[in-house]
Motif scaffolding. Structure first.
Motif, PDB file in Angstrom:
ATOM      1  N   HIS A   1       8.485   3.173 -13.121  1.00  0.00           N
ATOM      2  CA  HIS A   1       7.683   3.473 -11.939  1.00  0.00           C
ATOM      3  C   HIS A   1       6.216   3.079 -12.126  1.00  0.00           C
ATOM      4  N   VAL A   2       5.732   3.120 -13.363  1.00  0.00           N
ATOM      5  CA  VAL A   2       4.371   2.650 -13.630  1.00  0.00           C
ATOM      6  C   VAL A   2       4.287   1.142 -13.386  1.00  0.00           C
TER       7      VAL A   2
ATOM      8  N   LEU B   1       0.829  -1.208   0.000  1.00  0.00           N
ATOM      9  CA  LEU B   1       0.000   0.000   0.000  1.00  0.00           C
ATOM     10  C   LEU B   1       0.864   1.259   0.000  1.00  0.00           C
ATOM     11  N   VAL B   2       1.903   1.272   0.824  1.00  0.00           N
ATOM     12  CA  VAL B   2       2.791   2.442   0.886  1.00  0.00           C
ATOM     13  C   VAL B   2       3.494   2.667  -0.444  1.00  0.00           C
ATOM     14  N   TRP B   3       4.007   1.593  -1.046  1.00  0.00           N
ATOM     15  CA  TRP B   3       4.676   1.731  -2.338  1.00  0.00           C
ATOM     16  C   TRP B   3       3.703   2.193  -3.417  1.00  0.00           C
ATOM     17  N   MET B   4       2.478   1.716  -3.355  1.00  0.00           N
ATOM     18  CA  MET B   4       1.493   2.120  -4.350  1.00  0.00           C
ATOM     19  C   MET B   4       1.208   3.616  -4.253  1.00  0.00           C
ATOM     20  N   VAL B   5       1.060   4.121  -3.030  1.00  0.00           N
ATOM     21  CA  VAL B   5       0.810   5.551  -2.828  1.00  0.00           C
ATOM     22  C   VAL B   5       2.013   6.376  -3.286  1.00  0.00           C
ATOM     23  N   LEU B   6       3.217   5.938  -2.923  1.00  0.00           N
ATOM     24  CA  LEU B   6       4.430   6.674  -3.296  1.00  0.00           C
ATOM     25  C   LEU B   6       4.609   6.712  -4.810  1.00  0.00           C
TER      26      LEU B   6
ATOM     27  N   GLY C   1       1.993  -0.873 -10.716  1.00  0.00           N
ATOM     28  CA  GLY C   1       1.131  -2.006 -11.019  1.00  0.00           C
ATOM     29  C   GLY C   1       1.443  -3.216 -10.155  1.00  0.00           C
ATOM     30  N   PHE C   2       2.735  -3.485  -9.947  1.00  0.00           N
ATOM     31  CA  PHE C   2       3.123  -4.607  -9.092  1.00  0.00           C
ATOM     32  C   PHE C   2       2.638  -4.396  -7.658  1.00  0.00           C
ATOM     33  N   SER C   3       2.758  -3.167  -7.157  1.00  0.00           N
ATOM     34  CA  SER C   3       2.335  -2.882  -5.782  1.00  0.00           C
ATOM     35  C   SER C   3       0.831  -3.074  -5.623  1.00  0.00           C
ATOM     36  N   GLY C   4       0.060  -2.603  -6.606  1.00  0.00           N
ATOM     37  CA  GLY C   4      -1.383  -2.780  -6.542  1.00  0.00           C
ATOM     38  C   GLY C   4      -1.782  -4.241  -6.590  1.00  0.00           C
ATOM     39  N   ALA C   5      -1.158  -4.998  -7.513  1.00  0.00           N
ATOM     40  CA  ALA C   5      -1.453  -6.423  -7.614  1.00  0.00           C
ATOM     41  C   ALA C   5      -1.009  -7.157  -6.354  1.00  0.00           C
ATOM     42  N   GLY C   6       0.159  -6.774  -5.827  1.00  0.00           N
ATOM     43  CA  GLY C   6       0.639  -7.413  -4.608  1.00  0.00           C
ATOM     44  C   GLY C   6      -0.275  -7.163  -3.435  1.00  0.00           C
ATOM     45  N   LEU C   7      -0.773  -5.937  -3.315  1.00  0.00           N
ATOM     46  CA  LEU C   7      -1.699  -5.614  -2.227  1.00  0.00           C
ATOM     47  C   LEU C   7      -2.958  -6.469  -2.324  1.00  0.00           C
ATOM     48  N   TYR C   8      -3.501  -6.589  -3.513  1.00  0.00           N
ATOM     49  CA  TYR C   8      -4.732  -7.373  -3.691  1.00  0.00           C
ATOM     50  C   TYR C   8      -4.507  -8.849  -3.349  1.00  0.00           C
TER      51      TYR C   8
END
Length: 234
Positions: A87-88, A50-55, A92-99
């Motif tokens: 960075h895009v 979540l933090v990486w996705m926001v950053l 995407g990886f951060s969002g998928a990882g969070l889910y």
């Protein structure tokens, strides 16, 4: 790196017995975690994603808005298209990882009766066998492994930054500053970094975290905010 070493310190602290017995005792070993340690590995993976996705989202939006007219031009301070795509992809990886990590997580509260034992009924069903432990943590461990690899790849510089007045690499080599001198300097820097971070972990485990004993929503405030996520009984 400092945030990750703090998470490592908390993980170690959860099995030291330096805090409340329900939170820091009988949570398994470092390699065979149980109860709160098992929960910790899972929800910290989700929080990291979540933090990486926001950053990354903030960085991509800000850089795109600020520099989009010069996106494909080579000039100092202008992000290139590969830079933006890197960075895009991380976003995407951060969002998928969070889910994946959040939906596949298995959180369990630690019973009050298990603050003095981890035998019999106090055996964590998620870690009775190695297979059970792997099934519980497989997605979280995959996320952490991928995160470390991506972090190293994204922060690896193949060419040094050009600074006006810097001698050309041939001149540096002729002046006695070749690859071996550079390798020795890199080794010294890395060793110092490791020693510094290990010192930080030791201070946090032995001094800082024990001084915060009982400072959680359940114990201090009586709020069951995180439910089964933290693993602390209400």
């Amino acid at each position: 790196l400092k945030s990750w070493t703090f998470l490592l310190a908390v993980y170690i602290y959860l099995g030291t017995g330096f805090g409340n017995d329900i939170t820091t005792s009988f949570n398994g070993t470092l390699l065979q975690p149980k109860w709160l340690r098992l929960n910790f590995i899972q929800y910290t993976a989700a929080a990291d994603a979540l933090v990486w996705m926001v950053l990354e989202l903030t960085l991509v939006l800000y850089k795109s808005w600020q520099r989009w007219p010069s996106l494909c031009r080579r000039s100092p301070g202008v992000p290139t298209f590969p830079y933006l795509m890197k960075h895009v992809c991380n976003l995407g990886f951060s969002g998928a990882g969070l889910y994946v990590v959040w939906t596949k997580a298995h959180y369990v509260r630690k019973p009050w009766a298990c603050r003095q034992s981890d035998l019999g009924e106090c055996m964590d069903p998620r870690s009775k066998t190695t297979e059970d432990l792997v099934l519980t943590l497989q997605w979280s461990l995959l996320y952490w492994a991928a995160r470390i690899i991506i972090f190293v790849m994204m922060h690896q510089r193949s060419f040094p930054m050009f600074i006006h007045g810097t001698p050309w690499h041939k001149v540096r080599r002729e002046g006695g500053r070749g690859w071996w001198d550079k390798a020795k300097a890199d080794i010294k820097v890395n060793v110092l970094w490791v020693l510094m971070l290990m010192g930080c972990v030791a201070i946090e485990v032995l001094i800082i975290l024990p001084s915060m004993k009982g400072l959680d929503f359940n114990t201090a405030c009586g709020f069951d905010v995180l439910g089964d996520v933290s693993g602390i009984p209400y």
